[in-house]
Design an enzyme around this catalytic site. Structure first.
Site, PDB file in Angstrom:
ATOM      1  N   SER A   1      29.562  47.006  42.967  1.00 54.77           N
ATOM      2  CA  SER A   1      29.743  47.133  44.416  1.00 54.77           C
ATOM      3  C   SER A   1      28.713  48.124  44.951  1.00 54.77           C
ATOM      4  O   SER A   1      28.328  49.065  44.237  1.00 54.77           O
ATOM      5  CB  SER A   1      31.142  47.665  44.718  1.00 54.77           C
ATOM      6  OG  SER A   1      31.234  48.021  46.093  1.00 54.77           O
TER       7      SER A   1
ATOM      8  N   TYR B   1      37.879  53.519  43.197  1.00 52.86           N
ATOM      9  CA  TYR B   1      37.186  52.211  43.208  1.00 52.86           C
ATOM     10  C   TYR B   1      35.677  52.409  43.041  1.00 52.86           C
ATOM     11  O   TYR B   1      35.038  51.781  42.196  1.00 52.86           O
ATOM     12  CB  TYR B   1      37.491  51.490  44.524  1.00 52.86           C
ATOM     13  CG  TYR B   1      36.745  50.182  44.697  1.00 52.86           C
ATOM     14  CD1 TYR B   1      37.200  49.015  44.089  1.00 52.86           C
ATOM     15  CD2 TYR B   1      35.578  50.117  45.461  1.00 52.86           C
ATOM     16  CE1 TYR B   1      36.510  47.820  44.235  1.00 52.86           C
ATOM     17  CE2 TYR B   1      34.887  48.927  45.614  1.00 52.86           C
ATOM     18  CZ  TYR B   1      35.353  47.775  45.001  1.00 52.86           C
ATOM     19  OH  TYR B   1      34.668  46.601  45.149  1.00 52.86           O
TER      20      TYR B   1
HETATM   21  N1  LIG Z   1      34.466  41.159  49.020  1.00 55.50           N
HETATM   22  C1  LIG Z   1      33.603  42.165  49.106  1.00 55.50           C
HETATM   23  O1  LIG Z   1      33.143  42.542  50.212  1.00 55.50           O
HETATM   24  C2  LIG Z   1      33.158  42.878  47.859  1.00 55.50           C
HETATM   25  C3  LIG Z   1      32.154  43.855  47.995  1.00 55.50           C
HETATM   26  C4  LIG Z   1      31.711  44.518  46.856  1.00 55.50           C
HETATM   27  C5  LIG Z   1      32.243  44.198  45.623  1.00 55.50           C
HETATM   28  N2  LIG Z   1      33.225  43.249  45.514  1.00 55.50           N
HETATM   29  C6  LIG Z   1      33.732  42.948  44.173  1.00 55.50           C
HETATM   30  O2  LIG Z   1      33.769  41.539  44.014  1.00 55.50           O
HETATM   31  C7  LIG Z   1      34.784  41.192  43.055  1.00 55.50           C
HETATM   32  C8  LIG Z   1      35.666  40.099  43.630  1.00 55.50           C
HETATM   33  O3  LIG Z   1      36.268  40.546  44.818  1.00 55.50           O
HETATM   34  P1  LIG Z   1      36.780  39.544  45.939  1.00 55.50           P
HETATM   35  O4  LIG Z   1      36.401  40.134  47.242  1.00 55.50           O
HETATM   36  O5  LIG Z   1      36.404  38.159  45.614  1.00 55.50           O
HETATM   37  O6  LIG Z   1      38.369  39.771  45.783  1.00 55.50           O
HETATM   38  P2  LIG Z   1      39.593  38.741  45.689  1.00 55.50           P
HETATM   39  O7  LIG Z   1      40.832  39.551  45.883  1.00 55.50           O
HETATM   40  O8  LIG Z   1      39.358  37.575  46.600  1.00 55.50           O
HETATM   41  O9  LIG Z   1      39.521  38.250  44.189  1.00 55.50           O
HETATM   42  C9  LIG Z   1      39.826  39.124  43.139  1.00 55.50           C
HETATM   43  C10 LIG Z   1      40.494  38.331  42.038  1.00 55.50           C
HETATM   44  O10 LIG Z   1      40.736  39.205  40.932  1.00 55.50           O
HETATM   45  C11 LIG Z   1      42.015  38.932  40.406  1.00 55.50           C
HETATM   46  N3  LIG Z   1      42.516  40.092  39.659  1.00 55.50           N
HETATM   47  C12 LIG Z   1      42.917  41.278  40.143  1.00 55.50           C
HETATM   48  N4  LIG Z   1      43.335  42.070  39.144  1.00 55.50           N
HETATM   49  C13 LIG Z   1      43.175  41.375  37.999  1.00 55.50           C
HETATM   50  C14 LIG Z   1      43.431  41.641  36.626  1.00 55.50           C
HETATM   51  N5  LIG Z   1      43.950  42.818  36.225  1.00 55.50           N
HETATM   52  N6  LIG Z   1      43.145  40.692  35.713  1.00 55.50           N
HETATM   53  C15 LIG Z   1      42.633  39.498  36.099  1.00 55.50           C
HETATM   54  N7  LIG Z   1      42.392  39.169  37.382  1.00 55.50           N
HETATM   55  C16 LIG Z   1      42.660  40.094  38.320  1.00 55.50           C
HETATM   56  C17 LIG Z   1      42.851  38.605  41.628  1.00 55.50           C
HETATM   57  O11 LIG Z   1      44.056  37.911  41.300  1.00 55.50           O
HETATM   58  C18 LIG Z   1      41.864  37.774  42.455  1.00 55.50           C
HETATM   59  O12 LIG Z   1      41.950  36.400  42.135  1.00 55.50           O
HETATM   60  C19 LIG Z   1      35.498  42.497  42.732  1.00 55.50           C
HETATM   61  O13 LIG Z   1      34.966  43.026  41.526  1.00 55.50           O
HETATM   62  C20 LIG Z   1      35.138  43.400  43.894  1.00 55.50           C
HETATM   63  O14 LIG Z   1      35.206  44.753  43.539  1.00 55.50           O
HETATM   64  C21 LIG Z   1      33.686  42.582  46.609  1.00 55.50           C
END
Ligand SMILES: NC(=O)c1ccc[n+]([C@@H]2O[C@H](COP(=O)([O-])OP(=O)(O)OC[C@H]3O[C@@H](n4cnc5c(N)ncnc54)[C@H](O)[C@@H]3O)[C@@H](O)[C@H]2O)c1
Length: 272
Positions: free
Chosen positions: A150, A163
């Site tokens: 991130s 985080y």
């Molecule tokens: N969306 C953003 O703006 C953003 C920005 C920077 C980084 N990220 C990173 O992108 C990745 C995905 O995020 P997203 O926005 O798609 O979120 P999201 O909530 O849409 O998806 C996250 C998924 O991870 C699963 N999950 C959570 N805990 C878990 C565990 N212990 N074991 C297995 N699965 C688990 C959830 O059930 C979900 O399906 C993450 O690593 C997040 O930190 C997202």
């Protein structure tokens, strides 16, 4: 015309029931990879696997808490049993959105259990995935690991302490894995997304906060999960054979400008 980027390859994507992971699983499958999906949300994960199957691909879903070494290892073994090998691991799951583990604000208010759980889900999981995937990848001469980090990992912030630090550790781990196994054919890179409109953002951020963050992006719009999936597909493929140990910002430029950018832009546009 070249064929799909990942024909004959086998990939695991964690956290692929939703958001970025879902887009990554669908894209890797479209590029010809067989895909295993691990997520605590088994219904969502199964729906994504079904979507891949219906489009003529090969996928399966397995309920997996990535912070649990036995469960994650078992996902890796099940993938090799089912598809014969492992070439790509996208470590993407994290504790955010509906899977948030508690209040993660400032250092002085941070509950140690929230810190520990965040580290377990966001960071320990990546170590566990690498630990058990690398030996299987080495059986076929190497592979590609892509970690979702991130932009929070490289900037100070007013909240989200655990985080951000968990993602900074993912960045370091990425470089350690790339360094330790590069000569054996393992590449490891991290992607640092900017604001990507996923269910986690809808749950975690109010519309004014989303607007404020978007104001600091250089792009007109926020990112889509598919923007990250495109980078995952590239890094997973042989097109990226010379790319390893990199922390790649796919973030609409939010981490590339002076902190005064949004204010100055408005001032120059005569908005204030
Ligand atoms: N969306 C953003 O703006 C953003 C920005 C920077 C980084 N990220 C990173 O992108 C990745 C995905 O995020 P997203 O926005 O798609 O979120 P999201 O909530 O849409 O998806 C996250 C998924 O991870 C699963 N999950 C959570 N805990 C878990 C565990 N212990 N074991 C297995 N699965 C688990 C959830 O059930 C979900 O399906 C993450 O690593 C997040 O930190 C997202």
């Amino acid at each position: 015309m070249p064929g799909p980027l990942l024909e004959g390859r086998v990939a695991i994507v964690t956290g692929a029931a939703s958001g970025i992971g879902r887009a990554s699983a669908l894209r890797l499958a479209r590029e010809g990879a067989k895909v295993a999906i691990g997520d605590i949300d088994v219904h969502g994960a199964t729906a994504v696997a079904d979507e891949i199957d219906s489009a003529g691909g090969a996928a399966f879903a397995r309920e997996t808490d990535v912070s649990d070494e036995i469960a994650f290892r078992s996902l890796i073994e099940a993938t090799c049993d089912r598809f014969g090998q492992l070439d790509v691991l996208h470590n993407n799951a994290a504790a955010l959105g509906n899977a948030r583990v508690g209040e993660d604000e400032t250092v002085t208010t941070l509950d140690v259990d929230v810190w520990d759980r965040t580290m377990a889900i966001n960071t320990r999981s990546v170590m566990i995935g690498c630990k058990h995937a690398i030996p299987r990848m080495l059986e076929t001469g190497g592979g590609s690991i892509v970690n979702t980090s991130s932009g929070a990992a490289i900037l100070g912030g007013l909240s989200g302490t655990a985080y951000a630090i968990s993602k900074a550790a993912v960045n370091a781990l990425t470089q350690y894995v790339a360094t330790q196994y590069g000569k054996q054919g393992i590449r490891c890179n991290a992607i640092m997304p900017g604001l990507i409109m996923t269910p986690a953002v809808e749950v975690g951020l109010t519309p004014p906060v989303v607007d404020m963050i978007l104001d600091h992006h250089m792009t007109p719009e926020a990112g889509r999960p598919e923007d990250i999936a495109a980078m995952v597909a590239f890094l997973a493929s042989d097109e990226a054979r010379y790319v390893t140990g990199q922390l790649i910002r796919v973030d609409g430029g939010i981490t590339s400008h002076a902190p005064t950018y949004a204010d100055l832009r408005r001032m120059m546009n005569g908005e204030r």
